[in-house]
Design a protein around this motif. Structure first.
Motif, mmCIF file in Angstrom:
data_model
loop_
_atom_site.group_PDB
_atom_site.id
_atom_site.type_symbol
_atom_site.label_atom_id
_atom_site.label_comp_id
_atom_site.label_asym_id
_atom_site.label_seq_id
_atom_site.Cartn_x
_atom_site.Cartn_y
_atom_site.Cartn_z
ATOM 1 N N ALA A 1 26.629 15.623 26.688
ATOM 2 C CA ALA A 1 27.441 14.891 27.662
ATOM 3 C C ALA A 1 27.027 15.251 29.086
ATOM 4 N N SER A 2 27.031 14.227 29.954
ATOM 5 C CA SER A 2 26.682 14.442 31.355
ATOM 6 C C SER A 2 27.843 15.048 32.125
ATOM 7 N N GLU A 3 29.025 15.038 31.505
ATOM 8 C CA GLU A 3 30.205 15.632 32.130
ATOM 9 C C GLU A 3 31.089 16.217 31.040
ATOM 10 N N ASP A 4 32.154 16.885 31.438
ATOM 11 C CA ASP A 4 33.033 17.508 30.459
ATOM 12 C C ASP A 4 33.605 16.473 29.493
ATOM 13 N N VAL A 5 33.735 16.874 28.218
ATOM 14 C CA VAL A 5 34.281 15.961 27.211
ATOM 15 C C VAL A 5 35.798 15.972 27.224
ATOM 16 N N GLY A 6 36.388 16.881 28.016
ATOM 17 C CA GLY A 6 37.844 16.966 28.085
ATOM 18 C C GLY A 6 38.359 16.821 29.495
ATOM 19 N N ASN A 7 39.625 16.443 29.599
ATOM 20 C CA ASN A 7 40.296 16.313 30.886
ATOM 21 C C ASN A 7 41.607 17.079 30.798
ATOM 22 N N GLN A 8 41.660 18.250 31.429
ATOM 23 C CA GLN A 8 42.840 19.099 31.318
ATOM 24 C C GLN A 8 44.075 18.432 31.912
ATOM 25 N N SER A 9 43.926 17.690 33.006
ATOM 26 C CA SER A 9 45.089 17.078 33.641
ATOM 27 C C SER A 9 45.702 15.990 32.766
ATOM 28 N N ASN B 1 44.821 16.230 21.840
ATOM 29 C CA ASN B 1 45.792 15.617 22.745
ATOM 30 C C ASN B 1 46.909 16.623 22.987
ATOM 31 N N ILE B 2 47.005 17.117 24.223
ATOM 32 C CA ILE B 2 48.002 18.129 24.537
ATOM 33 C C ILE B 2 48.993 17.582 25.561
ATOM 34 N N VAL B 3 50.249 17.982 25.416
ATOM 35 C CA VAL B 3 51.301 17.589 26.355
ATOM 36 C C VAL B 3 51.834 18.861 27.005
ATOM 37 N N THR B 4 51.763 18.927 28.324
ATOM 38 C CA THR B 4 52.238 20.110 29.039
ATOM 39 C C THR B 4 53.365 19.723 29.994
ATOM 40 N N GLU B 5 54.092 20.716 30.450
ATOM 41 C CA GLU B 5 55.170 20.468 31.408
ATOM 42 C C GLU B 5 54.644 19.836 32.688
ATOM 43 N N GLU B 6 53.424 20.218 33.086
ATOM 44 C CA GLU B 6 52.864 19.717 34.327
ATOM 45 C C GLU B 6 52.636 18.203 34.308
ATOM 46 N N GLN B 7 52.490 17.629 33.115
ATOM 47 C CA GLN B 7 52.247 16.192 33.028
ATOM 48 C C GLN B 7 53.498 15.372 33.335
ATOM 49 N N GLY B 8 54.671 16.002 33.252
ATOM 50 C CA GLY B 8 55.906 15.321 33.605
ATOM 51 C C GLY B 8 56.287 14.182 32.678
ATOM 52 N N THR B 9 55.965 14.303 31.391
ATOM 53 C CA THR B 9 56.286 13.245 30.426
ATOM 54 C C THR B 9 57.517 13.589 29.588
ATOM 55 N N GLY B 10 58.270 14.601 29.995
ATOM 56 C CA GLY B 10 59.436 15.014 29.223
ATOM 57 C C GLY B 10 59.134 16.266 28.428
ATOM 58 N N ASP B 11 59.967 16.532 27.431
ATOM 59 C CA ASP B 11 59.796 17.725 26.615
ATOM 60 C C ASP B 11 58.434 17.676 25.915
ATOM 61 N N PRO B 12 57.560 18.678 26.110
ATOM 62 C CA PRO B 12 56.206 18.629 25.552
ATOM 63 C C PRO B 12 56.167 18.496 24.034
#
Length: 219
Positions: A77-85, A116-127
């Protein structure tokens, strides 16, 4: 596979939602002021690599193809395969044969990994609640012809199935608290008459489960 262990899709979803909501009520009543991130099972970020930490499991999966031709989307890959945000990461690893003549041999083994991870920082509710919902949506996307079977002991909940529809192959999906992972395995063999045929279904299912277990063990 044991047909008696299968459940209709809507029953799986209803049972999982009911169980989760019951646990959520108890949690809210006893720990309403505690952040979800304080839970020891909470995952605060994606793994550092998508598949590089699974090399032993991949070597076992590829067998005699391991030292032949390899394509690694994470490596190339020319860039990271993941996006932490966004909490998303995916990659694939393929092993193919350099032997174009032998019969009754494997000629390709392929594995795909989706995180697929859900964190508090994403602001989508209870992770954990949001991750459970995403996990259920993954199961709902399996074709109606597929039989979903539970896998005890893999994360908080896990299922596997095999499908002929694209993406063809064996699939394992599991959830560990606020992280969901899906592993897909497919491959081809050359039979006794030199024809290319899909790898045996049982072998694909076992490989998908072993790779999913390796992912879980390395979280």
């Amino acid at each position: 596979m044991n047909p008696q262990a299968s459940q209709p899709r809507h029953q799986i979803k209803r049972a999982m939602i009911s169980g989760f909501l019951g646990a959520a009520v108890l949690w809210t009543a006893s720990c309403s002021t505690i952040s979800p991130a304080a839970d020891p099972d909470y995952q605060d970020r994606l793994p550092d690599t998508c598949s590089h930490h699974l090399e032993d499991a991949l070597k076992n999966f590829a067998g005699e193809l391991y030292d032949q031709r390899r394509f690694d989307s994470e490596e190339d890959a020319s860039e990271d395969v993941g996006n932490q945000s966004l909490g998303l990461m995916n990659c694939s690893v393929s092993f193919t044969s350099e032997d174009f003549d032998s019969t009754e041999v494997p000629i390709g083994r392929h594995a795909g990994f989706d995180y697929n991870i859900v964190t508090e920082e994403q602001g989508t509710g209870d992770p954990e609640e949001e991750a459970t919902d995403r996990y259920l949506r993954t199961l709902d996307r399996a074709p109606n012809s597929a039989t979903l079977l539970p896998i005890p002991g893999l994360g908080d909940e896990a299922h596997y199935w095999h499908q002929e529809e694209v993406p063809t192959g064996a699939h394992v999906s599991f959830r560990q608290h606020n992280l969901t992972v899906k592993v897909t395995v497919w491959g081809n063999d050359r039979n006794s008459t030199g024809e290319e045929v899909p790898m045996p279904q049982q072998e694909a299912e076992e490989a998908a489960r072993h790779l999913a277990e390796a992912v879980f063990d390395n979280l």
